[in-house]
Design a protein around this motif. Structure first.
Motif, PDB file in Angstrom:
ATOM      1  N   SER A  69      40.986  40.471  31.302  1.00 30.78           N
ATOM      2  CA  SER A  69      40.140  40.987  32.379  1.00 30.78           C
ATOM      3  C   SER A  69      39.578  39.795  33.158  1.00 30.78           C
ATOM      4  CB  SER A  69      39.007  41.774  31.722  1.00 30.78           C
ATOM      5  OG  SER A  69      38.132  42.310  32.675  1.00 30.78           O
ATOM      6  N   ASN A  70      39.420  39.942  34.459  1.00 32.96           N
ATOM      7  CA  ASN A  70      38.847  38.843  35.265  1.00 32.96           C
ATOM      8  C   ASN A  70      38.413  39.399  36.603  1.00 32.96           C
ATOM      9  OD1 ASN A  70      41.095  37.896  37.455  1.00 32.96           O
ATOM     10  ND2 ASN A  70      42.060  38.799  35.657  1.00 32.96           N
ATOM     11  N   ARG A 170      45.521  46.953  27.379  1.00 33.97           N
ATOM     12  CA  ARG A 170      44.199  46.984  28.029  1.00 33.97           C
ATOM     13  C   ARG A 170      44.342  46.898  29.546  1.00 33.97           C
ATOM     14  NH1 ARG A 170      41.282  44.478  31.064  1.00 33.97           N
ATOM     15  NH2 ARG A 170      43.063  43.040  31.264  1.00 33.97           N
ATOM     16  N   THR A 172      42.055  47.997  33.310  1.00 35.65           N
ATOM     17  CA  THR A 172      40.847  48.597  33.890  1.00 35.65           C
ATOM     18  C   THR A 172      41.198  49.981  34.430  1.00 35.65           C
ATOM     19  OG1 THR A 172      39.987  46.420  34.466  1.00 35.65           O
ATOM     20  CG2 THR A 172      39.080  48.310  35.679  1.00 35.65           C
ATOM     21  N   ARG A 174      40.107  53.033  36.631  1.00 38.22           N
ATOM     22  CA  ARG A 174      39.142  53.422  37.667  1.00 38.22           C
ATOM     23  C   ARG A 174      39.239  54.898  38.042  1.00 38.22           C
ATOM     24  NH1 ARG A 174      41.133  48.245  39.093  1.00 38.22           N
ATOM     25  NH2 ARG A 174      39.528  46.628  38.893  1.00 38.22           N
ATOM     26  N   HIS A 334      35.820  50.406  32.289  1.00 38.23           N
ATOM     27  CA  HIS A 334      35.813  49.970  33.697  1.00 38.23           C
ATOM     28  C   HIS A 334      34.510  49.210  33.954  1.00 38.23           C
ATOM     29  CE1 HIS A 334      35.494  51.659  38.125  1.00 38.23           C
ATOM     30  NE2 HIS A 334      35.567  50.337  38.095  1.00 38.23           N
ATOM     31  N   PRO A 335      34.585  47.910  34.262  1.00 40.58           N
ATOM     32  CA  PRO A 335      33.360  47.192  34.623  1.00 40.58           C
ATOM     33  C   PRO A 335      32.780  47.760  35.915  1.00 40.58           C
ATOM     34  CG  PRO A 335      35.185  45.663  34.203  1.00 40.58           C
ATOM     35  CD  PRO A 335      35.767  47.036  34.299  1.00 40.58           C
ATOM     36  N   ASN A 337      29.994  46.113  37.887  1.00 40.07           N
ATOM     37  CA  ASN A 337      29.071  44.980  37.856  1.00 40.07           C
ATOM     38  C   ASN A 337      28.164  44.850  39.054  1.00 40.07           C
ATOM     39  OD1 ASN A 337      28.891  43.228  35.611  1.00 40.07           O
ATOM     40  ND2 ASN A 337      31.109  43.132  35.721  1.00 40.07           N
ATOM     41  N   SER A 386      47.915  45.423  36.226  1.00 40.33           N
ATOM     42  CA  SER A 386      47.736  44.696  37.484  1.00 40.33           C
ATOM     43  C   SER A 386      48.577  43.415  37.454  1.00 40.33           C
ATOM     44  CB  SER A 386      46.257  44.381  37.697  1.00 40.33           C
ATOM     45  OG  SER A 386      45.750  43.676  36.593  1.00 40.33           O
ATOM     46  N   ARG A 388      49.966  39.536  37.654  1.00 45.22           N
ATOM     47  CA  ARG A 388      49.527  38.250  37.093  1.00 45.22           C
ATOM     48  C   ARG A 388      50.443  37.132  37.578  1.00 45.22           C
ATOM     49  NH1 ARG A 388      45.978  41.108  35.749  1.00 45.22           N
ATOM     50  NH2 ARG A 388      44.686  41.047  33.869  1.00 45.22           N
TER      51      ARG A 388
HETATM   52  C1  LIG Z   1      33.244  39.516  35.323  1.00 45.71           C
HETATM   53  C2  LIG Z   1      34.052  40.709  35.738  1.00 45.71           C
HETATM   54  C3  LIG Z   1      33.548  41.573  36.689  1.00 45.71           C
HETATM   55  C4  LIG Z   1      34.265  42.698  37.072  1.00 45.71           C
HETATM   56  N1  LIG Z   1      33.693  43.584  37.957  1.00 45.71           N
HETATM   57  C5  LIG Z   1      34.360  44.713  38.305  1.00 45.71           C
HETATM   58  C6  LIG Z   1      33.733  45.693  39.114  1.00 45.71           C
HETATM   59  O1  LIG Z   1      32.556  45.571  39.471  1.00 45.71           O
HETATM   60  N2  LIG Z   1      34.454  46.791  39.469  1.00 45.71           N
HETATM   61  C7  LIG Z   1      35.753  46.964  39.050  1.00 45.71           C
HETATM   62  O2  LIG Z   1      36.362  47.965  39.402  1.00 45.71           O
HETATM   63  N3  LIG Z   1      36.349  46.070  38.220  1.00 45.71           N
HETATM   64  C8  LIG Z   1      35.689  44.958  37.838  1.00 45.71           C
HETATM   65  N4  LIG Z   1      36.258  44.058  36.982  1.00 45.71           N
HETATM   66  C9  LIG Z   1      37.619  44.315  36.460  1.00 45.71           C
HETATM   67  C10 LIG Z   1      38.645  43.445  37.197  1.00 45.71           C
HETATM   68  O3  LIG Z   1      38.771  43.809  38.537  1.00 45.71           O
HETATM   69  C11 LIG Z   1      39.973  43.544  36.441  1.00 45.71           C
HETATM   70  O4  LIG Z   1      39.808  43.032  35.148  1.00 45.71           O
HETATM   71  C12 LIG Z   1      41.081  42.780  37.160  1.00 45.71           C
HETATM   72  O5  LIG Z   1      41.368  43.352  38.402  1.00 45.71           O
HETATM   73  C13 LIG Z   1      42.355  42.739  36.333  1.00 45.71           C
HETATM   74  O6  LIG Z   1      42.780  44.040  36.023  1.00 45.71           O
HETATM   75  P1  LIG Z   1      42.958  44.551  34.532  1.00 45.71           P
HETATM   76  O7  LIG Z   1      41.611  44.504  33.883  1.00 45.71           O
HETATM   77  O8  LIG Z   1      43.463  45.948  34.671  1.00 45.71           O
HETATM   78  O9  LIG Z   1      43.924  43.643  33.834  1.00 45.71           O
HETATM   79  C14 LIG Z   1      35.543  42.939  36.532  1.00 45.71           C
HETATM   80  C15 LIG Z   1      36.053  42.071  35.550  1.00 45.71           C
HETATM   81  C16 LIG Z   1      35.307  40.967  35.148  1.00 45.71           C
HETATM   82  C17 LIG Z   1      35.828  40.070  34.073  1.00 45.71           C
END
Ligand SMILES: Cc1cc2nc3c(=O)[nH]c(=O)nc-3n(C[C@H](O)[C@H](O)[C@H](O)COP(=O)(O)O)c2cc1C
Length: 398
Positions: A69-70, A170, A172, A174, A334-335, A337, A386, A388
């Motif tokens: 995740s990033n 893993r 994210t 949405r 789902h973050p 943030n 997603s 990479r």
């Molecule tokens: C510090 C951090 C903040 C993030 N903030 C958000 C967010 O506010 N909304 C969101 O939809 N995803 C957020 N993400 C998820 C990333 O967008 C996601 O990890 C990235 O696009 C890669 O996709 P994956 O997690 O499906 O591999 C965040 C991830 C991290 C590590």
């Protein structure tokens, strides 16, 4: 009925135009991947992470790290690989501008990569010790590569871990979650009994005042971000417009992972990309109408000082672990943030810290500062992988 020569020519002309329009639409639909799932080189790292070419070498750790995740899929990392250590460098050029003015989220993302690498170490016959760079994010140098941590490796017996196996599963998610199914008790218990490493802690809410207040903080912060022109322009820079752009960049956000319904996704992919105001306005709508109301669990990760570099990495390591645990159990995460992004932004602008007060009221303990917020629940749809950049793209020797 007889058709006059003029009318026949007109009909023939209209037929030809229709054919051209249909042909053009089909070409555009194909070119923009309207009916196809994303595929090709940007997605290969998900299949190649256990390649025999990497197995048993430090590159196997990098191959796991890049799947982490990033923030905004910026992939803000470079790995300097030696036989007995890997330096994890923050590529500070891959930043989110006013969306992450202190590179706090960047360092959380680096922590996520480090956790994947630590999980991949035993599976590849290494034991790994993480030595984070010390200091504050408030004074961090910018404009190039900055060491975030060094992972020191020594040989050990090979051993695997279910969380290691969960790495490629893993993603994210949405989409809407199935709130009526609640949240699995055993997973909640596992999360609440995670060993306290003293650096980063979880707060989890499934109902009640704090749950409602956190949901409201997420919605309000999203509206505030959408009203901040600079923030949404900086965020928009990482939106990729179709498969061609993604094939070139192999990073950033794409429509396929935005949580849209199949019909909306097809329409959005077909049409020209929306400007920042409209795409972020739609995101605020999703946050208010789908992300928060369908969440079965809302959570935060807190640290003692959200601008301390090792603590930002620790928060990321915890998030990656929690997301892997959930993925292994079939639970979506789902973050969200936005509340912390607004804390950073108010600080940057020297504004009254109202976002800070809003989140502090949820956490209810002045010794801990929230640095990450997320939702979780049973999925209604599977999320897609997603893009990479490859191991080779992000690795430097010696
Ligand atoms: C510090 C951090 C903040 C993030 N903030 C958000 C967010 O506010 N909304 C969101 O939809 N995803 C957020 N993400 C998820 C990333 O967008 C996601 O990890 C990235 O696009 C890669 O996709 P994956 O997690 O499906 O591999 C965040 C991830 C991290 C590590």
């Amino acid at each position: 009925m007889t058709v006059s020569p003029t009318r026949r020519r007109l009909l023939q002309g209209a037929g030809a135009l229709t054919l051209i329009a249909v042909g053009g639409a089909i070409w555009r639909a194909h070119d923009r991947g309207v009916f196809a799932e994303p595929s090709g080189a940007p997605y290969d790292p998900w299949a190649m992470w256990q390649s025999p070419d990497y197995q048993g070498t430090p590159l196997a750790l990098v191959a796991a790290g890049i799947l982490a995740s990033n923030p905004h899929n910026t992939q803000p990392w470079i790995f300097r690989v030696r036989e007995t250590e890997i330096e994890v460098l923050a590529d500070t050029t891959r930043n989110l501008g006013t969306f992450d003015p202190y590179l706090r989220e960047m360092h959380i993302g680096l922590g996520c990569a480090i956790e994947n690498m630590v999980l991949a170490a035993p599976a590849n016959g290494f034991s790994a010790a993480v030595d984070p760079a010390q200091g504050s994010l408030l004074g961090i140098e910018r404009g190039g590569m900055v060491r975030a941590a060094t992972i020191r490796l020594s040989r050990s017996a090979a051993a695997s871990d279910p969380l290691y196996e969960a790495i490629p599963h893993r993603h994210t998610n949405r989409y809407a979650y199935d709130r009526a199914r609640g949240f699995p008790e055993d997973l909640l218990r596992r999360f609440t009994s995670l060993p306290d490493n003293g650096n980063a802690v979880l707060s989890l809410f499934t109902e009640g005042e704090a749950f409602d207040a956190l949901g409201q903080a997420i919605v309000s912060a999203t509206d505030e971000i959408v009203a901040d022109h600079e923030m949404i322009e900086d965020s928009h820079r990482w939106f990729r417009d179709g498969p061609r752009e993604m094939a070139r960049e192999r990073s950033g956000l794409e429509l396929d992972t935005a949580g849209l319904s199949p019909a909306l996704l097809a329409a959005a992919k077909f049409l020209p990309a929306l400007p920042a105001e409209q795409s972020h306005g739609a995101w605020a709508g999703q946050t208010r109408d789908t992300h928060v109301p369908t969440a079965a669990l809302l959570g935060t990760i807190s640290v003692r000082d959200r601008y301390d570099r090792p603590q930002a990495l620790a928060a990321g390591r915890l998030w990656q672990r929690v997301h892997l645990e959930a993925s292994a159990a079939g639970i979506a995460m789902h973050p969200l943030n936005q509340p912390v992004e607004m804390i950073d932004r108010e600080r940057q602008l020297g504004k009254e810290p109202s976002a800070e007060a809003r989140l502090a009221a949820v956490i209810g303990n002045p010794d801990w500062q929230a640095t990450f917020a997320f939702r979780a629940g049973y999925p209604t749809r599977e999320a897609m992988a997603s893009a990479r950049r490859s191991v080779e793209d992000v690795t430097k020797a010696g």
